[in-house]
Every structure is written in structure tokens, then in C-alpha cells.
Design a protein around this motif. Structure first.
Motif, PDB file in Angstrom:
ATOM      1  N   MET A   1       0.833  -1.191   0.000  1.00 49.37           N
ATOM      2  CA  MET A   1       0.000   0.000   0.000  1.00 49.37           C
ATOM      3  C   MET A   1       0.873   1.248   0.000  1.00 49.37           C
ATOM      4  N   ARG A   2       0.279   2.342  -0.434  1.00 51.14           N
ATOM      5  CA  ARG A   2       0.893   3.662  -0.295  1.00 51.14           C
ATOM      6  C   ARG A   2       0.033   4.450   0.695  1.00 51.14           C
ATOM      7  N   ILE A   3       0.674   4.942   1.740  1.00 50.37           N
ATOM      8  CA  ILE A   3      -0.015   5.641   2.820  1.00 50.37           C
ATOM      9  C   ILE A   3       0.392   7.104   2.791  1.00 50.37           C
ATOM     10  N   LEU A   4      -0.583   8.002   2.734  1.00 50.83           N
ATOM     11  CA  LEU A   4      -0.315   9.445   2.781  1.00 50.83           C
ATOM     12  C   LEU A   4      -0.836  10.011   4.092  1.00 50.83           C
ATOM     13  N   ALA A   5       0.067  10.582   4.886  1.00 50.38           N
ATOM     14  CA  ALA A   5      -0.321  11.304   6.096  1.00 50.38           C
ATOM     15  C   ALA A   5      -0.117  12.795   5.846  1.00 50.38           C
ATOM     16  N   VAL A   6      -1.160  13.587   6.070  1.00 47.58           N
ATOM     17  CA  VAL A   6      -1.110  15.026   5.810  1.00 47.58           C
ATOM     18  C   VAL A   6      -1.299  15.775   7.117  1.00 47.58           C
ATOM     19  N   GLY A   7      -0.294  16.526   7.525  1.00 47.57           N
ATOM     20  CA  GLY A   7      -0.363  17.315   8.745  1.00 47.57           C
ATOM     21  C   GLY A   7      -0.247  18.792   8.457  1.00 47.57           C
ATOM     22  N   ALA A   8      -0.949  19.593   9.213  1.00 45.84           N
ATOM     23  CA  ALA A   8      -0.899  21.042   9.006  1.00 45.84           C
ATOM     24  C   ALA A   8       0.481  21.596   9.331  1.00 45.84           C
ATOM     25  N   HIS A   9       1.085  21.110  10.414  1.00 42.12           N
ATOM     26  CA  HIS A   9       2.356  21.657  10.884  1.00 42.12           C
ATOM     27  C   HIS A   9       3.387  20.547  11.050  1.00 42.12           C
ATOM     28  N   PRO A  10       4.670  20.880  10.958  1.00 39.05           N
ATOM     29  CA  PRO A  10       5.708  19.912  11.303  1.00 39.05           C
ATOM     30  C   PRO A  10       5.495  19.452  12.751  1.00 39.05           C
ATOM     31  N   ASP A  11       5.423  18.174  12.961  1.00 40.64           N
ATOM     32  CA  ASP A  11       5.239  17.442  14.228  1.00 40.64           C
ATOM     33  C   ASP A  11       3.814  16.936  14.423  1.00 40.64           C
ATOM     34  N   ASP A  12       2.808  17.476  13.722  1.00 44.78           N
ATOM     35  CA  ASP A  12       1.425  16.997  13.891  1.00 44.78           C
ATOM     36  C   ASP A  12       1.301  15.510  13.566  1.00 44.78           C
ATOM     37  N   ILE A  13       1.919  15.088  12.479  1.00 40.92           N
ATOM     38  CA  ILE A  13       1.831  13.691  12.042  1.00 40.92           C
ATOM     39  C   ILE A  13       2.521  12.779  13.052  1.00 40.92           C
ATOM     40  N   GLU A  14       3.731  13.162  13.448  1.00 45.91           N
ATOM     41  CA  GLU A  14       4.495  12.332  14.377  1.00 45.91           C
ATOM     42  C   GLU A  14       3.747  12.169  15.696  1.00 45.91           C
ATOM     43  N   LEU A  15       3.161  13.255  16.181  1.00 47.20           N
ATOM     44  CA  LEU A  15       2.438  13.221  17.450  1.00 47.20           C
ATOM     45  C   LEU A  15       1.230  12.300  17.390  1.00 47.20           C
ATOM     46  N   ALA A  16       0.447  12.375  16.317  1.00 50.68           N
ATOM     47  CA  ALA A  16      -0.846  11.693  16.275  1.00 50.68           C
ATOM     48  C   ALA A  16      -0.796  10.300  15.665  1.00 50.68           C
ATOM     49  N   CYS A  17       0.116  10.058  14.719  1.00 48.38           N
ATOM     50  CA  CYS A  17       0.088   8.747  14.054  1.00 48.38           C
ATOM     51  C   CYS A  17       1.469   8.218  13.708  1.00 48.38           C
ATOM     52  N   GLY A  18       2.512   8.701  14.384  1.00 47.07           N
ATOM     53  CA  GLY A  18       3.864   8.252  14.090  1.00 47.07           C
ATOM     54  C   GLY A  18       4.070   6.767  14.315  1.00 47.07           C
ATOM     55  N   GLY A  19       3.425   6.201  15.333  1.00 48.67           N
ATOM     56  CA  GLY A  19       3.546   4.773  15.589  1.00 48.67           C
ATOM     57  C   GLY A  19       2.896   3.935  14.511  1.00 48.67           C
ATOM     58  N   THR A  20       1.742   4.384  14.029  1.00 48.87           N
ATOM     59  CA  THR A  20       1.035   3.681  12.949  1.00 48.87           C
ATOM     60  C   THR A  20       1.830   3.742  11.657  1.00 48.87           C
ATOM     61  N   LEU A  21       2.377   4.909  11.340  1.00 55.29           N
ATOM     62  CA  LEU A  21       3.193   5.025  10.126  1.00 55.29           C
ATOM     63  C   LEU A  21       4.425   4.130  10.215  1.00 55.29           C
ATOM     64  N   SER A  22       5.001   4.014  11.418  1.00 57.35           N
ATOM     65  CA  SER A  22       6.154   3.132  11.600  1.00 57.35           C
ATOM     66  C   SER A  22       5.773   1.682  11.319  1.00 57.35           C
ATOM     67  N   LYS A  23       4.576   1.278  11.748  1.00 53.75           N
ATOM     68  CA  LYS A  23       4.124  -0.096  11.495  1.00 53.75           C
ATOM     69  C   LYS A  23       3.941  -0.342   9.995  1.00 53.75           C
ATOM     70  N   TYR A  24       3.351   0.632   9.313  1.00 54.43           N
ATOM     71  CA  TYR A  24       3.208   0.505   7.858  1.00 54.43           C
ATOM     72  C   TYR A  24       4.577   0.317   7.207  1.00 54.43           C
ATOM     73  N   SER A  25       5.522   1.159   7.595  1.00 55.77           N
ATOM     74  CA  SER A  25       6.847   1.103   6.993  1.00 55.77           C
ATOM     75  C   SER A  25       7.520  -0.234   7.253  1.00 55.77           C
ATOM     76  N   GLN A  26       7.400  -0.723   8.482  1.00 57.77           N
ATOM     77  CA  GLN A  26       8.047  -1.981   8.850  1.00 57.77           C
ATOM     78  C   GLN A  26       7.494  -3.168   8.061  1.00 57.77           C
ATOM     79  N   ARG A  27       6.218  -3.110   7.701  1.00 60.17           N
ATOM     80  CA  ARG A  27       5.655  -4.253   6.980  1.00 60.17           C
ATOM     81  C   ARG A  27       5.835  -4.127   5.463  1.00 60.17           C
ATOM     82  N   GLY A  28       6.472  -3.038   5.011  1.00 58.83           N
ATOM     83  CA  GLY A  28       6.811  -2.904   3.605  1.00 58.83           C
ATOM     84  C   GLY A  28       5.961  -1.947   2.807  1.00 58.83           C
ATOM     85  N   ASP A  29       5.026  -1.250   3.464  1.00 59.23           N
ATOM     86  CA  ASP A  29       4.236  -0.229   2.771  1.00 59.23           C
ATOM     87  C   ASP A  29       5.079   1.026   2.563  1.00 59.23           C
TER      88      ASP A  29
END
Length: 233
Positions: A1-29
Motif C-alpha cells: 500500500m501507499r499511505i499518505l499522512a497530511v499534517g498542518a504543521h511539522p510534528d502533527d503527524i508524528e504526534l498523532a500517528c507516528g507509531g502507525t506510520l512506523s508499522k506501515y513502513s516496517q511491513r513494507g508499505d
């Protein structure tokens, strides 16, 4: 899959969904992290132009931790508005990312930039599939499912789905810690320990679903964005 996370400010994405994005990356997305503003207003001493460059470098370091692609839209803080030019920028950003799933802000989030970004992403992700709407990139072939991430402190937010991030919590912490200028600003301006703040939220969501750490999401339940399988990791 291709996952797009869109945050208004630098750090918004990391704060709210950084763990989920890490899981996507680890499984090869493939993860794409799009930062709409450059964070240039988030300090009382560093001038906006200099701060914008600092925030961009911090964001780049955060994306590199999980091997994510980075899109830097470079809008000024507090000046995100919906008009034709902005809508076209968002359409083109989504076409560049070509996502199977989008994660972004809640429509009724606390910050004006967050609310504007949420609406722009929702509208643009539909229009990105319309071939006669011309931008630099070709039309995307689908109207992408959207999941809304947790607002700051979780005020009024009841997740409908959870992601267990117990095994990626430390990656999430590392990503957020890259934003040192924001960590310092929040400590001085709001007396908030940003990393402790994040840990409290993820522990609380973990308590709700029976794990050590979790992130909560709400799906945009509108046609044709609802799919018959789970798309969160």
C-alpha cells in the motif's frame, strides 16, 4: 500500500500517528508524509524565515527514521485557506503521493490550520480522481479512504479504530523528538513536556483497547471511501 499522512504543521503527524506510520513502513508499505505549513510562527525568538528552515530540516530527519517520502508544501503558519490555488496544490500533492489510504486531521479540530487542512484534503482527494481537473500530475485512479487522527490531547475524540503501537512506540518517540525547536517552544510557551504529553495520550488509548500503547482513529464514513477490509495495520 501507499499511505499518505497530511499534517498542518511539522510534528502533527508524528504526534498523532507516528507509531502507525512506523508499522506501515516496517511491513513494507510506502509512507508519504506531507507537511502543509513550514512552522514559521512557532517561536518567540527565532525569526520566521530562519525557523521555517529549521522546521523543514527537523521534519526531514523524522521522515528518514522510517524511510518515508516527504512532501513540503511550505505554506506559512496561520495562513491556510481554501481557494482555487490552494485546492489545486492539494490535488497535485495527492496525485503525487498516489495513496491507497489518507490519514489527516479531524474536521472539527482545535486549530484553524488543522480544520482547513482536513477540509482541503477531503475535497481534493475526490477531485484528484477527476481527469479534467488539470494539475502537474495525472489524475489518481481512486477516491481514497480517509482516516482522521487524534486531535491534541484527545478532547472530544472517540476513536472507532485503534492501532497497537507497543512495538513502534520508541520509533514514534524518536520521530517526535526530531522536532526540537517545537519541543523547546511548547515547554517555554505552554509549559508542556511534549514527549511526556505524547506518551500520556498513547498510554491512555492503549488502556482503552488493552495494550501498552495505541493510537486512535475515526474513519470518514462516506461513499465511496468505505472499504470492506481493515486498512489500518
Amino acid at each position: 500500500m501507499r499511505i499518505l499522512a497530511v499534517g498542518a504543521h511539522p510534528d502533527d503527524i508524528e504526534l498523532a500517528c507516528g507509531g502507525t506510520l512506523s508499522k506501515y513502513s516496517q511491513r513494507g508499505d510506502q509512507v508519504v508524509m506531507a507537511y502543509v505549513t513550514n512552522g514559521n510562527m512557532g517561536h518567540k525568538e527565532i525569526p520566521p524565515e530562519e525557523l521555517a528552515q529549521i522546521r523543514k530540516a527537523e521534519a526531514k530527519r523524522a521522515t528518514e527514521i522510517i524511510g518515508a517520502e516527504m512532501i513540503w508544501m511550505d505554506y506559512a503558519d496561520e495562513w491556510v485557506f481554501s481557494n482555487r490555488e490552494t485546492r489545486e496544490d492539494f490535488i497535485d500533492m495527492i496525485r503525487e503521493a498516489r495513496p491507497d489510504l489518507i490519514i489527516t486531521h479531524l474536521p472539527d479540530d482545535y486549530h484553524p490550520d488543522h480544520r482547513q487542512v482536513s477540509q482541503l484534503v477531503f475535497d481534493a482527494s475526490f477531485l484528484a480522481s477527476v481527469p479534467h481537473v488539470k494539475t502537474t500530475h495525472l489524475a489518481h485512479e481512486k477516491v481514497t479512504p480517509i482516516y482522521y487522527m487524534e486531535p491534541l490531547a484527545g478532547q472530544g475524540f472517540n476513536p472507532t479504530e485503534y492501532v497497537d503501537i507497543s512495538d513502534t512506540f520508541q520509533l514514534k518517540r524518536q520521530m517526535l523528538a526530531c522536532h526540537q525547536s517545537q519541543v523547546k517552544w511548547l515547554k517555554e510557551h505552554d509549559n508542556i513536556d511534549f514527549l511526556e504529553f505524547m506518551e500520556t495520550i498513547t498510554k491512555f488509548r492503549g488502556l482503552q483497547c488493552g495494550v501498552a500503547y495505541a493510537e486512535g482513529f475515526r474513519r470518514a464514513n462516506v461513499w465511496p471511501r468505505v472499504v470492506a477490509q481493515r486498512v489500518l495495520p
